[in-house]
Design an enzyme around this catalytic site. Structure first.
Site, PDB file in Angstrom:
ATOM      1  CD  GLU A  23       9.811  10.406 -16.608  1.00 31.75           C
ATOM      2  OE1 GLU A  23       9.703  10.997 -15.525  1.00 31.75           O
ATOM      3  OE2 GLU A  23      10.287  10.934 -17.629  1.00 31.75           O
ATOM      4  CB  SER A  57      14.048  20.872 -15.375  1.00 27.38           C
ATOM      5  OG  SER A  57      13.297  22.071 -15.340  1.00 27.38           O
ATOM      6  CG  HIS A  61      -1.854  -1.140   1.328  1.00 26.65           C
ATOM      7  ND1 HIS A  61      -3.122  -1.163   0.801  1.00 26.65           N
ATOM      8  CD2 HIS A  61      -1.659  -2.352   1.903  1.00 26.65           C
ATOM      9  CE1 HIS A  61      -3.692  -2.333   1.056  1.00 26.65           C
ATOM     10  NE2 HIS A  61      -2.812  -3.071   1.717  1.00 26.65           N
ATOM     11  CE  LYS A 116      12.432  17.941 -11.400  1.00 27.21           C
ATOM     12  NZ  LYS A 116      12.066  16.792 -12.233  1.00 27.21           N
TER      13      LYS A 116
END
Length: 458
Positions: free
Chosen positions: A325, A312, A182, A318
């Protein structure tokens, strides 16, 4: 020199580009279906070439086709099978539902390649299409192309991913970390166990694909128009399958019931479903990697994926988990593609499915992008990630759920109280348990050893 020439078919005359190898029927399809600008995939064209070559060989074996004509057609179809003429196949995916336009495209191109001067008299229908119908050629092309794409592209990629996962699992068999159910802290596991789980998913996907191919390799070629085999020799289908098997090394066979492969696309739907299952597994793996890599400061920070590009345009420094992805996007596309193949598979009306080009193109897209994504995942994410052991150890030390290991000694209620106090005070569970129980520090260290807890048992 004119840019066009005049070609004729049963419907009359029309202009065809002067340098095109195709003829009138292909040109009518080009004119009729300016839909997506996407022609049928190269793997499908390869399959058409293989089938036309095998059909010419079978007709020659059966003394139905003159040896000279057969040799010319075999050579020309071989060039198509080698994808040497893909630019001559302009027909859009969204065409006649039987794929007749693509079949005639192949017939016309092969006829012109086989007989460029017209001296042999090779005819697209009478010779290249002898003993065939679009209704058995196109379903056979779907099955041949999907079998070859699976066996030559996707399955080797899955083997590679499995090997990489297994190697890294062996490396990390002794690296304990907090388990999560969970998305909440749970009993510890090892990184090796997590990777072994992914490897098992990939192995199961490979086995499912192997099982699906057993039905996809049964070809309906020889059923001609509706499955009865009208205008084809009774041995034609078996001989075509045998020639295809020799040419590709894949165990194709002639379907016992050719009506099934023409009227339905159940085998393609089954394969698509297995690709969807693989996509679901890859999305789970990709998302697990993203969570494990999250941070580097405010997330889980358990691993560090290879830095591949700036993350970014506005935030310097970043770096994003771009490979997981991309894999997740591929998985989403394949899941959507399965819905398309499912709907298309329902479009078999009586003796013919009428969404055949869509089934073929969609299935092949899924196979292509899955194979590519699987290799990326193996080589640019799994093989290269680094483990942040300091973060793993820190999280384990503060995980009150380790108290589960004391259930048999102190009971569930006292264990729950210890866990809540450890959460509330932000202290290691071993310190709280030492205060609340009669167990010594040595006993607690043995009972709460995270690595030992990953072995299970009492």
């Amino acid at each position: 020199m004119s840019e066009f020439r005049i070609e004729r078919d049963s419907m009359g005359e029309l202009q065809v580009p002067a340098d095109a190898l195709w003829g009138a029927q292909t040109q009518r399809a080009v004119n009729n279906f300016p839909v997506s600008g996407r022609p049928m995939p190269a793997t499908f064209i390869r399959a058409l070439g293989l089938i036309k070559r095998a059909c010419a060989e079978a007709n020659r074996d059966l003394d139905l086709l003159d040896d000279g004509l057969a040799r010319a057609i075999v050579t020309a179809a071989g060039g198509v099978a080698d994808n040497a003429h893909d630019g001559q196949f302009p027909v859009d995916v969204y065409q006649t539902g039987s794929g007749t336009s693509s079949n005639m495209n192949a017939n016309e191109v092969i006829a012109r390649l086989a007989d460029p001067d017209g001296k042999l008299g090779v005819h697209p229908n009478d010779h290249v299409n002898m003993s065939q119908s679009s209704n058995d050629v196109i379903p056979t092309a779907i099955q041949v192309s999907a079998c070859l794409a699976t066996a030559e592209h996707l399955m080797p990629a899955l083997k590679h991913l499995h090997q990489v996962l297994s190697r890294r699992a062996d490396e990390l068999v002794g690296t304990a970390k907090t388990g999560r159910t969970h998305l909440m802290d749970a009993m510890p596991v090892t990184l090796g166990q997590e990777l072994e789980t992914w490897a098992s998913q990939i192995e199961s996907a490979y086995d499912r694909l192997t099982d699906a191919l057993a039905r996809l390799r049964r070809l309906p070629q020889g059923g001609t128009a509706v499955g009865t085999g009208i205008n084809a020799h009774p041995e034609f289908g078996e001989r075509v399958a045998a020639h295809l098997a020799r040419a590709t090394g894949f165990e194709f066979e002639s379907a016992t019931n050719k009506f099934e492969g023409i009227a339905s696309q159940d085998a393609a739907v089954e394969l698509s479903g297995q690709l969807k299952t693989l996509a679901v597994a890859l999305m789970k793996i990709g998302n697990d990697l993203r969570w494990m890599n999250s941070g580097p400061l405010a997330g889980l920070g358990e691993i560090e994926l290879e830095a591949l590009q700036p993350g970014s345009s506005i935030m310097p420094g970043k770096v994003n988990p771009v490979i997981p992805e991309a894999v997740c996007m591929v998985a989403a596309r394949v899941i959507g593609n399965d819905a398309t193949v499912t709907v298309a598979g329902q479009s078999g009306n009586f003796q013919l499915n009428v969404m055949l080009p869509l089934v073929g193109a969609t299935l092949l897209e899924s196979l292509e992008i899955l194979g590519n994504a699987v290799r990326l995942l193996a080589d640019r994410a799994i093989a290269t990630f680094k483990v942040r052991e300091d973060n793993l150890e820190k999280a384990l030390a503060r995980n009150p759920i380790l108290v589960t290991a004391l259930n048999r000694v102190i009971g569930y209620e006292k264990g729950a109280a210890a866990a809540k106090q450890a959460y509330r005070e932000g202290r290691p569970i071993i310190d709280v348990a030492e205060e609340l129980t009669d167990l010594s520090r040595d006993e607690l260290e043995k009972l709460l050893d995270p690595l030992k807890l990953t072995e299970g048992g009492l």
